[in-house]
Design a protein around this motif. Sequence first.
Motif, PDB file in Angstrom:
ATOM      1  N   ASP B  11       0.723  -1.173  -0.099  1.00 15.68           N
ATOM      2  CA  ASP B  11       0.090  -0.015   0.026  1.00 15.68           C
ATOM      3  C   ASP B  11       0.857   1.303   0.097  1.00 15.68           C
ATOM      4  O   ASP B  11       0.184   2.456  -0.400  1.00 15.68           O
ATOM      5  N   GLN B  12       2.062   1.200   0.565  1.00 12.64           N
ATOM      6  CA  GLN B  12       3.003   2.315   0.579  1.00 12.64           C
ATOM      7  C   GLN B  12       3.281   2.987  -0.721  1.00 12.64           C
ATOM      8  O   GLN B  12       3.695   3.727  -1.010  1.00 12.64           O
ATOM      9  N   TYR B  13       3.145   2.153  -1.795  1.00 15.97           N
ATOM     10  CA  TYR B  13       3.551   2.354  -3.126  1.00 15.97           C
ATOM     11  C   TYR B  13       2.511   2.747  -3.922  1.00 15.97           C
ATOM     12  O   TYR B  13       2.398   3.138  -5.481  1.00 15.97           O
ATOM     13  N   ASP B  14       1.293   2.862  -3.375  1.00 12.54           N
ATOM     14  CA  ASP B  14      -0.146   3.043  -3.842  1.00 12.54           C
ATOM     15  C   ASP B  14      -0.797   4.359  -3.435  1.00 12.54           C
ATOM     16  O   ASP B  14      -0.974   4.488  -2.093  1.00 12.54           O
ATOM     17  N   GLU B  15      -0.576   5.495  -4.327  1.00 15.49           N
ATOM     18  CA  GLU B  15      -1.026   6.914  -3.805  1.00 15.49           C
ATOM     19  C   GLU B  15      -2.542   6.848  -3.529  1.00 15.49           C
ATOM     20  O   GLU B  15      -2.985   7.661  -2.681  1.00 15.49           O
ATOM     21  N   ASP B  16      -3.238   5.893  -4.000  1.00 14.28           N
ATOM     22  CA  ASP B  16      -4.673   5.699  -3.731  1.00 14.28           C
ATOM     23  C   ASP B  16      -5.072   4.602  -3.046  1.00 14.28           C
ATOM     24  O   ASP B  16      -6.315   3.978  -3.269  1.00 14.28           O
TER      25      ASP B  16
END
Lengths: 410, 156
Positions: B11-16
């Motif tokens: 999730d840390q690589y997912d802005e959304d």
Amino acid sequence: MAPIEVVSLSQQSPVTCHAFNADRSQIAVSLNSNEVRIYARQGNDWNHIDTLSEHDKPITSIDWAPKSNRIVTSAQDRNAYVWQQTPDPQTGNVIWKPTLVLLRVNRAATFVRWSPNEDKFAVASGARAIAICSFDPEGDWWVSRLLKKPIRSTVLSVDWHPNNVLLAAGSADMKARVFSAYIKDVDKRPAPSVWGEKLPFNTICGEYASPSGGWVHSVGFSPSGDVLAFASHDSTINIVYPGGPAIYTIKLAILPLVTLTWATEETIVAAGHDCQPLVFGGNQGGWELNGSLDDVHSNKSSGGSRSGFGGASPVGRLNSAAFNTFRNAAERGISNVPGSPTTSSSTESEVFTVHQNTITSVRPYAGVPRQITQVSTSGVDGKLVVWDVNAVTPISATGLAGKLGKLQVR
Amino acid sequence: MEVNFRKIDIDQYDEDALLYNELYDTDPRDPAQALDDTKQNAAAVRGSLARNDYVGALTLVLENAPYGPNVEEAKNLNLQTLVTILNSTKGTDIPGIVKALSADAQDTLMKYLYKGMALPGWGDVSGSVLLGWHEKLTEVAGTGCIVRAMTDRKLV
């Protein structure tokens, strides 16, 4: 009452999904693999006549358009195909020919349904998007427009409104939503309905959640399209009257429902982890559970020692062979090693419902919209069952019904 | 098989990324208000218990129970009050009390039972009392009640 027909399609693998053709003489199923198998009815038997293989990951959903006789499939490989019967140029035999759909999603496609006019279909996906696909004659392929906002997680199911424009979607972000899937070149301007008047693409006409949350497994418009039902993972079924605005929530005493279909404007058939199709009835004044299509007391005759196992007791399903194994171990220090001669035989873990495991799909089988007389179910046990919608067995007052009569209007 | 990749927080690589607090509506009260309400309930519960009105006492605790983050103090106090009620009930009275609760109160009670079982030795929490209530509550409200306690993100 006993079901009309029980077909065991597979002993080993689950039936992921099923779809009948228009006259119900053939059925397309996926047995938890990357192939679609087509069976044809021959007397009382179903014979495997064709295999559609183009996907390279397990198939998630199949829909068979009754008028245009086209099959659409979606799979974990992020693709969808439209299959059409065409003569093979070499042999002249009629074969199912796939056409690729440009879905433009980067996660698994999870669910697919033709629109009522069969000129569009909707593909739900794990990419927080629903692809609305229509045919582009110039490119000779299916192109898509994506419904994205405000979906926050995987879309698990969709259902078309009878006007061919509105689409309901249930999602793992715990919301059921109604969107406009209006495509300019395909659709005529829809008449105003309870969901709204102006409906450009991606208009959000409603957003609903169950009070205790949970993934929305299944959504369905009523035959008129004026009412929306959805089942979520908190063991509730919710019926939405957008004009009301009222939501009727029925809290069930059993495991969650994962699939539903409307039989009439005032009847819903729903099924799921409790292995039996339940019938709900009601109208704008309120909704309640009418009973089960599966009469758990008449199914098995050999169950004397385990009576009350099925729907009668709310904790009945806890009383399984696995449960007893652990209880014996905890209370008496008896540990049954699986496979040893003293272990209970396989029939011990048989449940008293016709389906022996979760029902994953319930679909209309006979009748016309607004008056569906029979539904078909398929599930993890590899069975396909056809039920008479009107043969409802009331569920005994103890257990289930005690909790079910309570309705909540918000 | 290499399984460490499963522990990567993608999730840390997912802005959304979908955040936990987007999954439910938070408790509308501010923490002080929630604590005040809970204290008042605790006092009212003592009155109900003195009159042997167990259903009334439980209803007080279970309706408007504080939930979500930021109201930890109120949540702890409410659990303590609830445990007092559970511990002072005779085993034979439990089925009748559970049946008299509303469906929503039954669901909330199930959440508290699981919370109590997750805190062995906390305050006056007694595993055998909780299991006794759990058995009776499941007989009345079914497995659906357990499913709702596990599904609902509005943690008490």
